[in-house]
Design a protein around this motif. Structure first.
Motif, PDB file in Angstrom:
ATOM      1  N   ASP A   2     -24.614 128.046 -39.505  1.00 37.46           N
ATOM      2  CA  ASP A   2     -24.733 129.089 -38.488  1.00 37.46           C
ATOM      3  C   ASP A   2     -23.853 130.292 -38.813  1.00 37.46           C
ATOM      4  OD1 ASP A   2     -26.487 127.487 -37.207  1.00 37.46           O
ATOM      5  OD2 ASP A   2     -25.180 126.979 -35.527  1.00 37.46           O
ATOM      6  N   ARG A   3     -22.640 130.031 -39.296  1.00 36.80           N
ATOM      7  CA  ARG A   3     -21.752 131.134 -39.657  1.00 36.80           C
ATOM      8  C   ARG A   3     -22.345 131.962 -40.774  1.00 36.80           C
ATOM      9  NH1 ARG A   3     -16.288 127.905 -40.142  1.00 36.80           N
ATOM     10  NH2 ARG A   3     -17.399 127.441 -42.044  1.00 36.80           N
TER      11      ARG A   3
ATOM     12  N   ARG B  56     -24.711 140.265 -39.980  1.00 36.80           N
ATOM     13  CA  ARG B  56     -23.684 141.297 -39.800  1.00 36.80           C
ATOM     14  C   ARG B  56     -23.583 142.203 -41.015  1.00 36.80           C
ATOM     15  NH1 ARG B  56     -20.615 137.312 -37.366  1.00 36.80           N
ATOM     16  NH2 ARG B  56     -19.561 136.880 -39.336  1.00 36.80           N
ATOM     17  N   GLU B  57     -23.705 141.616 -42.215  1.00 35.33           N
ATOM     18  CA  GLU B  57     -23.600 142.413 -43.443  1.00 35.33           C
ATOM     19  C   GLU B  57     -24.734 143.420 -43.559  1.00 35.33           C
ATOM     20  OE1 GLU B  57     -23.362 139.770 -46.739  1.00 35.33           O
ATOM     21  OE2 GLU B  57     -21.343 139.070 -46.240  1.00 35.33           O
ATOM     22  N   ASP B  58     -25.931 143.012 -43.161  1.00 32.03           N
ATOM     23  CA  ASP B  58     -27.083 143.918 -43.212  1.00 32.03           C
ATOM     24  C   ASP B  58     -28.001 143.617 -42.033  1.00 32.03           C
ATOM     25  OD1 ASP B  58     -29.120 145.622 -43.801  1.00 32.03           O
ATOM     26  OD2 ASP B  58     -29.710 144.660 -45.674  1.00 32.03           O
TER      27      ASP B  58
ATOM     28  N   ILE C  38     -32.624 136.316 -44.914  1.00 27.16           N
ATOM     29  CA  ILE C  38     -31.483 135.496 -44.509  1.00 27.16           C
ATOM     30  C   ILE C  38     -31.651 134.077 -45.041  1.00 27.16           C
ATOM     31  CG2 ILE C  38     -30.269 134.506 -42.524  1.00 27.16           C
ATOM     32  CD1 ILE C  38     -30.872 137.128 -41.045  1.00 27.16           C
ATOM     33  N   GLN C  39     -32.876 133.592 -45.036  1.00 23.87           N
ATOM     34  CA  GLN C  39     -33.156 132.242 -45.552  1.00 23.87           C
ATOM     35  C   GLN C  39     -32.733 132.140 -47.015  1.00 23.87           C
ATOM     36  OE1 GLN C  39     -37.317 131.195 -45.935  1.00 23.87           O
ATOM     37  NE2 GLN C  39     -36.905 129.131 -45.156  1.00 23.87           N
ATOM     38  N   VAL C  40     -33.044 133.147 -47.808  1.00 20.34           N
ATOM     39  CA  VAL C  40     -32.650 133.160 -49.224  1.00 20.34           C
ATOM     40  C   VAL C  40     -31.136 133.260 -49.346  1.00 20.34           C
ATOM     41  CG1 VAL C  40     -32.794 134.514 -51.360  1.00 20.34           C
ATOM     42  CG2 VAL C  40     -34.847 134.129 -49.979  1.00 20.34           C
ATOM     43  N   PHE C  41     -30.516 134.066 -48.465  1.00 22.18           N
ATOM     44  CA  PHE C  41     -29.075 134.292 -48.519  1.00 22.18           C
ATOM     45  C   PHE C  41     -28.292 133.009 -48.231  1.00 22.18           C
ATOM     46  CE2 PHE C  41     -25.021 135.454 -46.542  1.00 22.18           C
ATOM     47  CZ  PHE C  41     -24.512 136.349 -47.455  1.00 22.18           C
ATOM     48  N   VAL C  42     -28.733 132.219 -47.241  1.00 17.34           N
ATOM     49  CA  VAL C  42     -27.970 131.039 -46.820  1.00 17.34           C
ATOM     50  C   VAL C  42     -28.338 129.765 -47.573  1.00 17.34           C
ATOM     51  CG1 VAL C  42     -27.608 131.984 -44.523  1.00 17.34           C
ATOM     52  CG2 VAL C  42     -29.521 130.441 -44.913  1.00 17.34           C
ATOM     53  N   THR C  43     -29.367 129.805 -48.398  1.00 14.18           N
ATOM     54  CA  THR C  43     -29.796 128.604 -49.109  1.00 14.18           C
ATOM     55  C   THR C  43     -28.745 128.193 -50.128  1.00 14.18           C
ATOM     56  OG1 THR C  43     -32.110 129.190 -48.822  1.00 14.18           O
ATOM     57  CG2 THR C  43     -31.598 127.618 -50.571  1.00 14.18           C
ATOM     58  N   SER C  44     -28.360 126.925 -50.078  1.00 16.41           N
ATOM     59  CA  SER C  44     -27.411 126.378 -51.057  1.00 16.41           C
ATOM     60  C   SER C  44     -27.936 125.014 -51.521  1.00 16.41           C
ATOM     61  CB  SER C  44     -26.018 126.241 -50.438  1.00 16.41           C
ATOM     62  OG  SER C  44     -26.006 125.213 -49.479  1.00 16.41           O
ATOM     63  N   PRO C  45     -27.516 124.575 -52.695  1.00 18.28           N
ATOM     64  CA  PRO C  45     -28.021 123.289 -53.218  1.00 18.28           C
ATOM     65  C   PRO C  45     -27.530 122.085 -52.415  1.00 18.28           C
ATOM     66  CG  PRO C  45     -26.433 124.278 -54.729  1.00 18.28           C
ATOM     67  CD  PRO C  45     -26.656 125.260 -53.640  1.00 18.28           C
ATOM     68  N   ASN C  46     -26.465 122.242 -51.630  1.00 21.49           N
ATOM     69  CA  ASN C  46     -25.876 121.111 -50.912  1.00 21.49           C
ATOM     70  C   ASN C  46     -26.503 120.880 -49.535  1.00 21.49           C
ATOM     71  OD1 ASN C  46     -24.163 121.031 -53.079  1.00 21.49           O
ATOM     72  ND2 ASN C  46     -22.535 122.138 -52.044  1.00 21.49           N
TER      73      ASN C  46
ATOM     74  N   PHE D  61     -29.690 132.769 -30.103  1.00 22.50           N
ATOM     75  CA  PHE D  61     -28.652 132.044 -29.384  1.00 22.50           C
ATOM     76  C   PHE D  61     -27.322 132.790 -29.459  1.00 22.50           C
ATOM     77  CE2 PHE D  61     -25.321 128.789 -29.031  1.00 22.50           C
ATOM     78  CZ  PHE D  61     -25.663 128.266 -27.787  1.00 22.50           C
ATOM     79  N   ALA D  62     -27.078 133.496 -30.566  1.00 18.87           N
ATOM     80  CA  ALA D  62     -25.855 134.285 -30.743  1.00 18.87           C
ATOM     81  C   ALA D  62     -25.960 135.660 -30.085  1.00 18.87           C
ATOM     82  CB  ALA D  62     -25.546 134.438 -32.224  1.00 18.87           C
ATOM     83  N   GLY D  63     -27.095 135.930 -29.422  1.00 18.38           N
ATOM     84  CA  GLY D  63     -27.262 137.217 -28.730  1.00 18.38           C
ATOM     85  C   GLY D  63     -27.815 138.320 -29.597  1.00 18.38           C
ATOM     86  N   LEU D  64     -28.340 137.999 -30.762  1.00 19.57           N
ATOM     87  CA  LEU D  64     -28.908 139.006 -31.663  1.00 19.57           C
ATOM     88  C   LEU D  64     -30.428 138.948 -31.570  1.00 19.57           C
ATOM     89  CD1 LEU D  64     -26.542 138.308 -34.664  1.00 19.57           C
ATOM     90  CD2 LEU D  64     -26.473 140.273 -33.140  1.00 19.57           C
ATOM     91  N   HIS D  65     -31.014 139.971 -30.975  1.00 17.82           N
ATOM     92  CA  HIS D  65     -32.455 140.030 -30.768  1.00 17.82           C
ATOM     93  C   HIS D  65     -33.028 141.226 -31.525  1.00 17.82           C
ATOM     94  CE1 HIS D  65     -32.024 137.080 -27.545  1.00 17.82           C
ATOM     95  NE2 HIS D  65     -30.975 137.795 -27.152  1.00 17.82           N
TER      96      HIS D  65
END
Length: 144
Positions: free
Chosen positions: A2-3, A10-12, A20-28, A43-47
């Motif tokens: 989530d972070r 926030r960055e863009d 965002i899906q590509v940005f947060v994807t990690s092998p773990n 849920f974080a208030g970003l619409h």
């Protein structure tokens, strides 16, 4: 995860859920779905909203404006009385330049109260200029 989703947003703020899906994807960790990403952002208030349009002001001009304001911070009514303020405005003769939003029920799209009348070639507009000082208003002039 989530972070990372919130950090990517926030960055863009213009990033899509796919980006965002590509940005947060990690092998773990498992890959979050686009719908999950949208839910977490909501849920974080970003619409999703349409961004406001404002004139571009360069960094150089922003600094110059702040400097001018600081230099004139101590001015009183007597100093401001020696200045004239002016501006111009555009008035549309029919309709608006932006998108109009309405609230209506499903199936009532063509009801007259939910229609926005248009004319060919836009209907035209009028540009005017005016000025004022501390003692009076100047003339309102049409700009051709």
């Amino acid at each position: 995860m989530d972070r990372n989703i919130l950090r990517a947003c926030r960055e863009d703020p213009r990033r899509t859920s796919t980006d965002i899906q590509v940005f947060v994807t990690s092998p773990n960790e498992p890959v979050p779905s686009k719908r999950t990403i949208r839910r977490r952002l909501q849920f974080a208030g970003l619409h999703g909203r349409r961004p406001v349009k404002k004139p571009l002001v360069s960094l150089k001009n922003r600094k110059a404006r702040v400097e001018w304001a600081k230099q004139h911070l101590s001015w009183g009514p007597r100093e401001w009385a020696n200045h004239i303020w002016s501006d111009e405005s555009k008035f549309n003769l029919l309709g608006t330049d932006g998108i109009q939003w309405i609230l209506r029920h499903i199936g009532s799209r063509f009801a007259p109260q939910y229609q926005c009348p248009t004319v060919k070639h836009g209907g035209g507009s009028v540009m005017v200029w005016g000025c004022f000082s501390d003692t009076s208003m100047g003339p309102l002039k049409r700009i051709v």
